[in-house]
Design a protein around this motif. Structure first.
Motif, mmCIF file in Angstrom:
data_model
loop_
_atom_site.group_PDB
_atom_site.id
_atom_site.type_symbol
_atom_site.label_atom_id
_atom_site.label_comp_id
_atom_site.label_asym_id
_atom_site.label_seq_id
_atom_site.Cartn_x
_atom_site.Cartn_y
_atom_site.Cartn_z
ATOM 1 N N HIS A 63 0.855 -1.184 0.000
ATOM 2 C CA HIS A 63 0.000 0.000 0.000
ATOM 3 C C HIS A 63 0.888 1.229 0.000
ATOM 4 N N CYS A 64 0.629 2.139 -0.904
ATOM 5 C CA CYS A 64 1.423 3.358 -0.999
ATOM 6 C C CYS A 64 1.329 4.111 0.329
ATOM 7 N N PRO A 65 2.477 4.451 0.935
ATOM 8 C CA PRO A 65 2.443 5.137 2.224
ATOM 9 C C PRO A 65 1.810 6.528 2.127
ATOM 10 N N ASP A 66 1.761 7.081 0.935
ATOM 11 C CA ASP A 66 1.214 8.427 0.791
ATOM 12 C C ASP A 66 -0.293 8.438 0.594
ATOM 13 N N CYS A 67 -0.733 7.634 -0.371
ATOM 14 C CA CYS A 67 -2.153 7.738 -0.714
ATOM 15 C C CYS A 67 -2.914 6.459 -0.388
ATOM 16 N N GLY A 68 -2.200 5.417 0.050
ATOM 17 C CA GLY A 68 -2.877 4.193 0.459
ATOM 18 C C GLY A 68 -3.288 3.290 -0.687
ATOM 19 N N GLU A 81 6.820 3.105 -8.993
ATOM 20 C CA GLU A 81 6.164 4.381 -8.748
ATOM 21 C C GLU A 81 4.680 4.118 -8.501
ATOM 22 N N CYS A 82 4.111 4.837 -7.542
ATOM 23 C CA CYS A 82 2.669 4.736 -7.319
ATOM 24 C C CYS A 82 1.989 5.465 -8.477
ATOM 25 N N VAL A 83 1.151 4.742 -9.216
ATOM 26 C CA VAL A 83 0.544 5.371 -10.394
ATOM 27 C C VAL A 83 -0.462 6.443 -10.009
ATOM 28 N N TYR A 84 -0.885 6.427 -8.759
ATOM 29 C CA TYR A 84 -1.902 7.404 -8.333
ATOM 30 C C TYR A 84 -1.282 8.716 -7.865
ATOM 31 N N CYS A 85 -0.188 8.628 -7.062
ATOM 32 C CA CYS A 85 0.361 9.875 -6.518
ATOM 33 C C CYS A 85 1.795 10.146 -6.966
ATOM 34 N N GLY A 86 2.410 9.207 -7.678
ATOM 35 C CA GLY A 86 3.756 9.441 -8.196
ATOM 36 C C GLY A 86 4.880 9.189 -7.214
#
Ligand SMILES: [Zn+2]
Ligand SMILES: [Zn+2]
Length: 346
Positions: A63-68, A81-86
């Protein structure tokens, strides 16, 4: 499994490595960090570690630590790279133990320079379909650290060549041809330093060979923090798997050098060649920077790549049938005009 990312101490926004300044710059407040900041980061304030990755159906998920958001990666992904928040996620275990690269050449060319190179490339290609390199495709340009092994090698080569000189002359009613044949032997030893061989099945050998050379003077000690803002793969072909490829390249180069040394004949052909390669020391595991763009066009994937250090660019592009047909039509009309013109004069 540990996943880490880098956060700005001032504002907690994400940090990315900047090829221009060779520093880490906060995209939000502009605070700059150097490698020392990461090395002295005892409390892990810059290197935020999360351990949420888990294995599901053979794929790693975290789970992306920034946007989950849920991010899925395959077994060789080392930075993604998280495709949602980069946000960049660095999978620390994939840079450890046998997978720890000794050195890295960091990106020297920026994403903007890569995009510019792609656009320049497009200009000269008159047969390229118009919609192939559109804005959406160009923005897919991605910086990837690709795993390579570098081999040092000594090759002893022995080349046996049949060469020929020909002389022709006429005397009276006779035409003479005199052919002299020579057996030419050449032997030599060549020393090779750092023959690069890409160690990931994901990338085409042809493309990786074509963006060489890299300037190895700029190799620097590896640190996983350099990966922030980029993607990275760990090797899935080890240094033994790649020996024959590296040896093949060195032997062929030796053969070519010996062959080109034979001059002064009308023709020459290779009878036999023996090359013995000896690897010197342990091949070095390194990460090298490449800007890549994969474009799907009519069910085929076209890859373009730029050396992230030197800017050397290579690519293959589809050819538009309509554009080629238009060109032929143009030529036909031009030829017809000339023929009519010529016949009128006559
Ligand atoms: Zn900041
Ligand atoms: Zn995210």
């Amino acid at each position: 499994m540990g996943v880490s990312d880098h956060k700005c101490l001032a504002c907690n926004a994400m940090l990315k490595f900047d090829p221009k300044s060779q520093k880490w710059i906060c995209e939000y407040c502009g605070t700059e960090y150097t490698l020392k900041d990461f090395e002295n980061d005892e409390g892990n304030k810059i290197n935020t570690k999360t351990s949420k990755a888990s294995k599901v159906n053979g794929y790693m998920q975290y789970h992306c630590p920034d946007c989950g958001a849920e991010i899925v990666m395959d077994e060789n992904t080392a930075a993604t790279e998280c495709v949602y928040c980069g946000n960049t996620a660095i999978i620390t275990e994939r840079f450890e133990g046998e997978f720890e690269p000794k050195r890295v050449i960091t990106f020297k060319k920026t994403k903007e320079e890569a995009i510019e190179a792609f656009c320049d490339y497009k200009k000269g290609k008159i047969f390229m379909p118009k919609d192939f390199l559109n804005k959406d495709n160009i923005e897919k340009v991605t910086g990837v650290y690709i795993p390579f092994f570098l081999y040092d090698m000594i090759v002893d080569g022995k080349l046996d060549v049949e060469a020929m000189n020909e002389k022709r002359w006429t005397q009276g009613d006779y035409r003479y041809v005199k052919k002299d044949f020579f057996k030419v032997l050449r032997e030599g030893t060549m020393t090779f330093e750092k023959i690069p061989t890409d160690a990931s099945k994901k990338f085409s050998d042809d493309i990786m060979d074509s963006i060489e050379p890299f300037n190895y003077d700029e190799l620097t000690k590896f640190n996983s923090s350099y990966m922030s803002g980029f993607l990275a793969e760990k090797y899935d072909l080890n240094s033994n798997d790649l020996i024959s490829r590296a040896e093949g390249r060195a032997k062929q180069t030796t053969r070519d050098v010996l062959y080109s040394d034979i001059g002064g004949y009308n023709s020459k052909k290779i009878v036999s060649y023996i090359g013995n390669a000896n690897i010197q020391g342990t091949p070095e595991y390194v990460m090298l920077p490449v800007w890549m763009m994969n474009v799907k066009y009519e069910d085929k994937i076209y890859t373009m790549a730029m050396n992230g250090q030197t800017g050397k660019f290579i690519g293959n592009v589809p050819v538009s049938k309509a554009k080629v047909a238009g060109m032929w039509l143009g030529l036909t009309i031009l030829l017809t005009t000339i023929i009519i013109f010529v016949s009128l004069i006559v």
